[in-house]
Enzyme design. Structure first.
Site, short mmCIF file in Angstrom:
data_model
loop_
_atom_site.label_atom_id
_atom_site.label_comp_id
_atom_site.label_asym_id
_atom_site.label_seq_id
_atom_site.Cartn_x
_atom_site.Cartn_y
_atom_site.Cartn_z
N TYR A 55 28.24 -15.95 86.69
CA TYR A 55 29.38 -16.43 85.88
C TYR A 55 30.34 -15.28 85.56
O TYR A 55 31.56 -15.43 85.67
CB TYR A 55 28.83 -17.06 84.60
CG TYR A 55 29.85 -17.29 83.51
CD1 TYR A 55 30.80 -18.29 83.61
CD2 TYR A 55 29.85 -16.49 82.35
CE1 TYR A 55 31.73 -18.50 82.60
CE2 TYR A 55 30.78 -16.71 81.34
CZ TYR A 55 31.71 -17.71 81.47
OH TYR A 55 32.64 -17.91 80.48
N SER A 108 36.40 -13.93 80.12
CA SER A 108 35.26 -13.85 79.22
C SER A 108 34.84 -12.40 79.11
O SER A 108 35.07 -11.61 80.04
CB SER A 108 34.09 -14.66 79.79
OG SER A 108 32.89 -14.36 79.11
N1 NAD Z 1 32.29 -20.78 74.51
C1 NAD Z 1 32.17 -19.50 74.83
O1 NAD Z 1 31.35 -18.76 74.27
C2 NAD Z 1 33.09 -18.90 75.87
C3 NAD Z 1 33.14 -17.50 75.96
C4 NAD Z 1 33.97 -16.92 76.91
C5 NAD Z 1 34.72 -17.72 77.75
N2 NAD Z 1 34.64 -19.07 77.65
C6 NAD Z 1 35.45 -19.86 78.57
O2 NAD Z 1 36.31 -20.70 77.82
C7 NAD Z 1 36.51 -21.92 78.53
C8 NAD Z 1 36.16 -23.10 77.63
O3 NAD Z 1 34.86 -22.93 77.10
P1 NAD Z 1 34.21 -24.03 76.13
O4 NAD Z 1 33.01 -23.42 75.52
O5 NAD Z 1 35.24 -24.64 75.28
O6 NAD Z 1 33.72 -25.10 77.22
P2 NAD Z 1 33.25 -26.63 77.06
O7 NAD Z 1 32.13 -26.79 78.01
O8 NAD Z 1 33.05 -26.95 75.62
O9 NAD Z 1 34.51 -27.44 77.56
C9 NAD Z 1 34.93 -27.31 78.88
C10 NAD Z 1 35.74 -28.52 79.26
O10 NAD Z 1 36.14 -28.33 80.64
C11 NAD Z 1 35.99 -29.57 81.30
N3 NAD Z 1 35.84 -29.34 82.73
C12 NAD Z 1 34.72 -28.94 83.40
N4 NAD Z 1 34.98 -28.90 84.72
C13 NAD Z 1 36.26 -29.28 84.88
C14 NAD Z 1 37.08 -29.45 86.02
N5 NAD Z 1 36.62 -29.26 87.27
N6 NAD Z 1 38.37 -29.85 85.84
C15 NAD Z 1 38.84 -30.07 84.59
N7 NAD Z 1 38.10 -29.95 83.48
C16 NAD Z 1 36.82 -29.55 83.63
C17 NAD Z 1 34.78 -30.22 80.66
O11 NAD Z 1 34.78 -31.64 80.85
C18 NAD Z 1 34.96 -29.82 79.19
O12 NAD Z 1 35.69 -30.79 78.47
C19 NAD Z 1 35.66 -21.81 79.80
O13 NAD Z 1 36.47 -21.35 80.86
C20 NAD Z 1 34.62 -20.78 79.44
O14 NAD Z 1 34.12 -20.12 80.60
C21 NAD Z 1 33.84 -19.68 76.73
#
Ligand code: NAD
Length: 248
Positions: free
Chosen positions: A152, A142
């Site tokens: 985080y 991220s």
């Molecule tokens: N959305 C953003 O702005 C953003 C920015 C930078 C990085 N990220 C990273 O991208 C990734 C996805 O983000 P997102 O916004 O799509 O998240 P989200 O919350 O929409 O989806 C995350 C998914 O991970 C699953 N999950 C949670 N814990 C888990 C576990 N222990 N084992 C397996 N699955 C698990 C959840 O059930 C969910 O379906 C994350 O790693 C997040 O840190 C997101």
């Protein structure tokens, strides 16, 4: 011939959000995809939505036995694994707060999912990728792992560190390891989590490209890093954040 024809991709946290969009993009380019998520029902629903030969699996990345069993099912179903996308992560405001403010139990769970979860998946996948003569691991860091103002963000710096360490360890077996570092991306989780106006303020203050980032903004970079076109790239983290932080 499609870019990922005949390849199998295991995407964690793919029941929704970024993971689901990436899994869909891999499937559209000919891959077999395993949708691995702690929410098994949502994983199955996403797999049905994607169609083709996508499978939904319950998998808690924090538990090595759970990862082992999901990968064994993938192996059984598709005959191997070529690409691991370590996307599962906890990132709501409960975690995205200053280091000393995050409660101990949240710190422990976040380290288990965002850091050890990646270690568990890479450890269990490495021999399977090796069986195919090598493969690719893509990690989800991220921009928070560059600006480091929250707990985080520290876990996402660890993801960058693991990307370098795993690239070095797995290079002899022909497995490349890279990461992407998304900026603020509109997923239901993020939209539901942020205060009114916070997204607009972030775009105004932290991006050069003044619009909301969408999950589809990540697919080009993600699929490129997993493809043969990136065959000379390993150990790198690529920011995809609309010009985040104006970093030199
Ligand atoms: N959305 C953003 O702005 C953003 C920015 C930078 C990085 N990220 C990273 O991208 C990734 C996805 O983000 P997102 O916004 O799509 O998240 P989200 O919350 O929409 O989806 C995350 C998914 O991970 C699953 N999950 C949670 N814990 C888990 C576990 N222990 N084992 C397996 N699955 C698990 C959840 O059930 C969910 O379906 C994350 O790693 C997040 O840190 C997101």
């Amino acid at each position: 011939m499609m870019r990922f024809e005949g390849q199998t991709v295991f995407v964690t946290g793919a029941a929704r959000g970024i993971g689901e969009v990436l899994a869909t993009a891999f499937a559209a380019e000919g891959a077999h995809v395993a949708i691995a998520d702690i929410d098994g029902d949502a994983a199955s629903t996403a797999a049905r939505r994607i169609g083709g030969r996508a499978i939904g699996l319950r998998c808690d990345v924090a538990e090595r036995a759970s990862v082992e069993s999901a990968m064994a099912q993938t192996q059984k179903q598709f005959g191997g694994m070529d690409i691991l996308v370590n996307n599962a992560g906890l990132h709501t405001r409960h975690y995205n707060r200053p280091v000393t403010v995050v409660p101990q139990d949240a710190w422990e769970r976040m380290l288990k999912v965002n850091v050890l979860g990646l270690v568990n998946c890479a450890t269990m996948a490495a021999p399977l990728l090796r069986q195919r003569g090598g493969g690719v691991i893509l990690n989800m860091s991220s921009v928070s792992g560059f600006d480091l103002s929250t707990a985080y963000g520290v876990t996402k710096l660890a993801v960058r560190g693991l990307t370098v360490a795993l690239a070095e360890e797995l290079a002899p077996q022909n497995t490349r390891v890279n990461a992407i570092a998304p900026g603020l991306i509109h997923t239901d989780t993020i939209v539901g989590d942020m205060d009114e106006g916070a997204t607009e303020a972030f775009i105004e203050q932290r991006q050069l490209i003044r619009r909301a980032g969408m999950p589809t903004d990540l697919t080009g970079a993600a699929l490129f890093l997993c493809s043969g076109e990136a065959g000379f790239i390993t150990g790198e983290t690529l920011m995809v954040g609309g010009g985040f932080a104006r970093r030199v």
